[in-house]
Design a protein around this motif. Structure first.
Motif, PDB file in Angstrom:
ATOM      1  N   CYS A 155      42.958  28.736  42.565  1.00  0.00           N
ATOM      2  CA  CYS A 155      41.503  28.558  42.653  1.00  0.00           C
ATOM      3  C   CYS A 155      41.229  27.109  43.064  1.00  0.00           C
ATOM      4  O   CYS A 155      42.123  26.261  43.018  1.00  0.00           O
ATOM      5  CB  CYS A 155      40.815  28.897  41.327  1.00  0.00           C
ATOM      6  SG  CYS A 155      41.297  27.852  39.957  1.00  0.00           S
ATOM      7  N   ALA A 156      39.969  26.848  43.448  1.00  0.00           N
ATOM      8  CA  ALA A 156      39.610  25.516  43.965  1.00  0.00           C
ATOM      9  C   ALA A 156      39.838  24.428  42.905  1.00  0.00           C
ATOM     10  O   ALA A 156      40.240  23.306  43.230  1.00  0.00           O
ATOM     11  CB  ALA A 156      38.155  25.523  44.423  1.00  0.00           C
ATOM     12  N   ALA A 293      51.418  39.153  38.745  1.00  0.00           N
ATOM     13  CA  ALA A 293      51.570  38.140  39.799  1.00  0.00           C
ATOM     14  C   ALA A 293      50.255  37.396  39.999  1.00  0.00           C
ATOM     15  O   ALA A 293      50.233  36.171  40.143  1.00  0.00           O
ATOM     16  CB  ALA A 293      52.002  38.796  41.104  1.00  0.00           C
ATOM     17  N   ALA A 294      49.151  38.156  39.980  1.00  0.00           N
ATOM     18  CA  ALA A 294      47.838  37.535  40.201  1.00  0.00           C
ATOM     19  C   ALA A 294      47.509  36.536  39.095  1.00  0.00           C
ATOM     20  O   ALA A 294      46.779  35.571  39.316  1.00  0.00           O
ATOM     21  CB  ALA A 294      46.759  38.605  40.278  1.00  0.00           C
ATOM     22  N   ASN A 295      48.059  36.747  37.910  1.00  0.00           N
ATOM     23  CA  ASN A 295      47.751  35.871  36.773  1.00  0.00           C
ATOM     24  C   ASN A 295      48.763  34.749  36.564  1.00  0.00           C
ATOM     25  O   ASN A 295      48.511  33.826  35.792  1.00  0.00           O
ATOM     26  CB  ASN A 295      47.690  36.704  35.484  1.00  0.00           C
ATOM     27  CG  ASN A 295      46.440  37.559  35.439  1.00  0.00           C
ATOM     28  OD1 ASN A 295      45.407  37.162  35.965  1.00  0.00           O
ATOM     29  ND2 ASN A 295      46.536  38.729  34.836  1.00  0.00           N
ATOM     30  N   SER A 298      47.759  30.943  37.263  1.00  0.00           N
ATOM     31  CA  SER A 298      46.591  30.493  36.492  1.00  0.00           C
ATOM     32  C   SER A 298      46.913  30.442  35.001  1.00  0.00           C
ATOM     33  O   SER A 298      46.483  29.535  34.289  1.00  0.00           O
ATOM     34  CB  SER A 298      45.351  31.333  36.791  1.00  0.00           C
ATOM     35  OG  SER A 298      45.603  32.666  36.518  1.00  0.00           O
ATOM     36  N   LYS A 299      47.701  31.396  34.500  1.00  0.00           N
ATOM     37  CA  LYS A 299      48.088  31.340  33.074  1.00  0.00           C
ATOM     38  C   LYS A 299      48.974  30.117  32.818  1.00  0.00           C
ATOM     39  O   LYS A 299      48.848  29.447  31.791  1.00  0.00           O
ATOM     40  CB  LYS A 299      48.852  32.608  32.661  1.00  0.00           C
ATOM     41  CG  LYS A 299      48.033  33.894  32.756  1.00  0.00           C
ATOM     42  CD  LYS A 299      47.071  34.042  31.602  1.00  0.00           C
ATOM     43  CE  LYS A 299      46.358  35.385  31.670  1.00  0.00           C
ATOM     44  NZ  LYS A 299      45.124  35.438  30.908  1.00  0.00           N
ATOM     45  N   LEU A 300      49.900  29.855  33.747  1.00  0.00           N
ATOM     46  CA  LEU A 300      50.762  28.677  33.566  1.00  0.00           C
ATOM     47  C   LEU A 300      49.927  27.387  33.577  1.00  0.00           C
ATOM     48  O   LEU A 300      50.148  26.487  32.771  1.00  0.00           O
ATOM     49  CB  LEU A 300      51.844  28.625  34.650  1.00  0.00           C
ATOM     50  CG  LEU A 300      53.032  29.577  34.452  1.00  0.00           C
ATOM     51  CD1 LEU A 300      53.936  29.582  35.681  1.00  0.00           C
ATOM     52  CD2 LEU A 300      53.852  29.208  33.214  1.00  0.00           C
TER      53      LEU A 300
END
Ligand code: TXA
Ligand code: MG
Length: 335
Positions: A155-156, A293-295, A298-300
């Motif tokens: 994400c930005a 994969a999508a998460n 961002s979770k990391l």
């Protein structure tokens, strides 16, 4: 750095900046890219500087029309059979998370390919990426928009955290749908080799080319030319990352738990841990590798921000996007 939206005027301004040799971070369906004009050696040099990326690690060139492939790659030297396979892959899997290694066209500066005679080409499916590429010079050189060897941005905000000082614009297009990078395929000699597992699972490519082949997520088994991006340490958070099988994950000692975060693959393994964990996350409640994969990044990112010194991550199963997830986790864990 100026943060842009996705209005027509903003994309036109960003495309103008690319044409003027500046750097623009933009959304793709895999991860955010840090783009410059693919034909401008000076601008490409700024990408390496902004990322602190070593010059031996080549970039992917992004196009937004199949017909622009021949502006960046030279297919003449390939056999007819290989050309047909490439055509099939481009027809069926582009636009999408597939990067092809091909002979380089002269117009692409050697700095983009780290001196290699090959070029990595991708046609992303994100509509904002399309507009940006089409309105600039038709080809944008772009690595993932993170500092070298750090976590990739989905994400930005992730881009802003890592590169704010070093770049001109970020186009905020929300979250990347796939969440990890494209699959890199080298099929120049007719023998398909995956240099990096990614957004398209190997099975999808095998079905299309009518050949099965081994997935090579590490440097072993990759013949020349080596992919410099197969560097062992990559995609790393600030905290030390440890990878575990499900069984190991469930048996982890409670020692040092305050400073540790736990990243479970699915809800069932998270549930088996009976005690309450201070920092934990689940990649996909129902254990779906595409959702996981999508998460992943961002979770990391989130766990890393909680200030822990260690992240313990559970490996994904070996199906679908599982191998691509495990490739990123394994590389992030090697310091
Ligand atoms: O999904 C993606 O591929 C994202 C988005 C932004 O498109 N891009 C991306 O770029 O992941 P980057 O720079 O983070 O990774 C590119 C990888 C590196 O591992 C690099 O070594 C490899 O592609 N590569 C580039 N050119 C190559 C070449 N000619 N031969 C072999 N590997 C190459
Ligand atoms: Mg990268």
């Amino acid at each position: 750095m100026t943060l842009l939206g996705t209005s027509d005027a903003d994309i036109t301004a960003a495309a103008q900046a690319i044409r003027e040799g500046r750097l623009v971070a933009f959304p793709t369906e895999t991860v955010y890219g840090l783009g410059s004009d693919a034909f401008n050696a000076h601008a490409i040099g700024r990408i390496f500087a902004a990322k602190k990326r070593p010059f031996f690690d080549p970039l992917i060139i992004h196009i937004a029309e199949r017909s622009n492939l021949t502006k960046v790659a030279d297919l003449d030297s390939l056999s007819l059979a290989v050309k047909e396979k490439i055509q099939l892959l481009c027809q069926e899997l582009w636009p999408g998370p597939l990067t092809l290694i091909l002979p380089k066209k002269d117009g692409i500066p050697l700095i983009a390919t780290s001196g290699l005679s090959t070029v990595a080409v991708r046609f992303p499916s994100h509509p904002i990426a399309h507009k940006l590429i089409a309105r600039s010079t038709g080809a944008i050189a772009a690595p993932s928009a993170n500092r070298f060897a750090c976590l990739s941005p989905t994400c930005a905000e992730h881009v802003q955290e890592q590169l704010e000082e070093a770049i001109d614009f970020i186009i905020d297009g929300g979250h990347s749908e796939i969440g990890l990078e494209s699959t890199i395929l080298d099929i120049r000699d007719g023998i398909p080799r995956i240099l990096r597992p990614g957004g398209y699972p190997k099975e999808a490519i095998e079905a299309l080319v009518g050949q099965t082949f081994s997935q090579s997520g590490d440097t072993n088994g990759i013949s020349a030319p080596t992919a410099p991006g197969q560097l062992k340490s990559h995609y790393a958070p600030q905290a030390h990352l440890f990878v575990h099988s499900r069984v190991q994950m469930l048996n982890l000692t409670a020692f040092g738990e305050e400073q540790s975060a736990f990243l479970f693959f699915d809800a069932s393994s998270a549930k088996i841990v009976s005690r309450t964990l201070k920092h934990s996350a689940i990649l996909s409640e129902k254990g779906d590798t595409t959702e996981a994969a999508a998460n992943l990044f961002s979770k990391l990112h989130d766990l890393d921000k909680s200030g822990v010194t260690a992240i313990h991550a559970e490996l994904a199963p070996d199906t679908g996007l599982g191998p691509a997830i495990n490739d990123r986790l394994n590389r992030a864990s090697m310091k």
